[in-house]
Write an enzyme that holds these catalytic residues in place. Structure first.
Site, PDB file in Angstrom:
ATOM      1  N   ASP A 123       0.803  -1.263  -0.068  1.00 29.27           N
ATOM      2  CA  ASP A 123       0.026   0.119  -0.007  1.00 29.27           C
ATOM      3  C   ASP A 123       0.905   1.340  -0.134  1.00 29.27           C
ATOM      4  OD1 ASP A 123      -2.544  -1.441   0.262  1.00 29.27           O
ATOM      5  OD2 ASP A 123      -2.051  -1.610   2.470  1.00 29.27           O
ATOM      6  N   ASP A 141      -7.247  -1.121  -4.189  1.00 24.92           N
ATOM      7  CA  ASP A 141      -8.236  -0.850  -3.263  1.00 24.92           C
ATOM      8  C   ASP A 141      -9.160   0.157  -3.916  1.00 24.92           C
ATOM      9  OD1 ASP A 141      -7.118  -2.495  -1.426  1.00 24.92           O
ATOM     10  OD2 ASP A 141      -5.710  -0.988  -0.824  1.00 24.92           O
TER      11      ASP A 141
END
Length: 172
Positions: A123, A141
């Site tokens: 991330d 995401d």
């Protein structure tokens, strides 16, 4: 027209583009931020950084001991198979629903790749304000979230119209 641009192939192509964008941005983030400082995009609100998520959304079960890697991988693989079939069975005239599903599919496979190959998801997008921090996330995401929002919008506002259209075309 090329067959790849016909339904359902165009939706699988959209998923593939999401996967490529996700992988490319993760490689970029690892290169730029894994050992370096975060990059402020909008000071006090948005920055690029690097984080490893060993759990699911919001690091759920991140400290569960390793079994979650395979569990979440199996769930993502099973879900992806369902979505692939769902897209395949949709009428060619549909646009919104298969686009939403394609975004979700691309995001799921993008994160699945990380989870299976690395054991965690990379991330790098951090949204925050003062002491409040939203969990760090990635392109996969975002695709999953946008696709899910599109499905909710379809269900709440357009499903009746779509059902009437399919009933009318079946009567003809």
């Amino acid at each position: 027209m090329l067959n790849i641009l016909r339904a359902p192939w165009r939706w699988y192509l959209l998923s593939f583009v999401v996967i490529l964008l996700d992988v490319a941005t993760k490689v970029w983030a690892v290169d730029k931020f894994m050992y370096g400082p975060a990059m402020q995009i909008i000071p006090g609100l948005l920055q690029f950084t690097y984080a490893e998520n060993y759990g699911a959304a919001f690091s759920f079960l991140a400290d569960a001991g390793g079994w979650q890697r395979w569990f979440f991988g199996a769930v993502a693989l099973g879900f992806s198979a369902v979505v692939i079939l769902w897209i395949w069975r949709l009428p060619a005239v549909k646009r919104w629903e298969p686009a939403a599903l394609a975004l979700i599919l691309g995001g799921a496979i993008g994160n699945l790749w990380d989870r299976v190959v690395l054991g965690y998801v990379r991330d790098f997008i951090s949204v925050y304000y003062g002491n409040w921090h939203f969990p760090v996330f990635n392109v996969a995401d975002m695709a999953i979230s946008v696709g899910a929002a599109m499905l909710v919008i379809e269900l709440l506002f357009f499903s009746d119209r779509a059902n009437k259209t399919s009933e009318n075309s079946a009567e003809v």
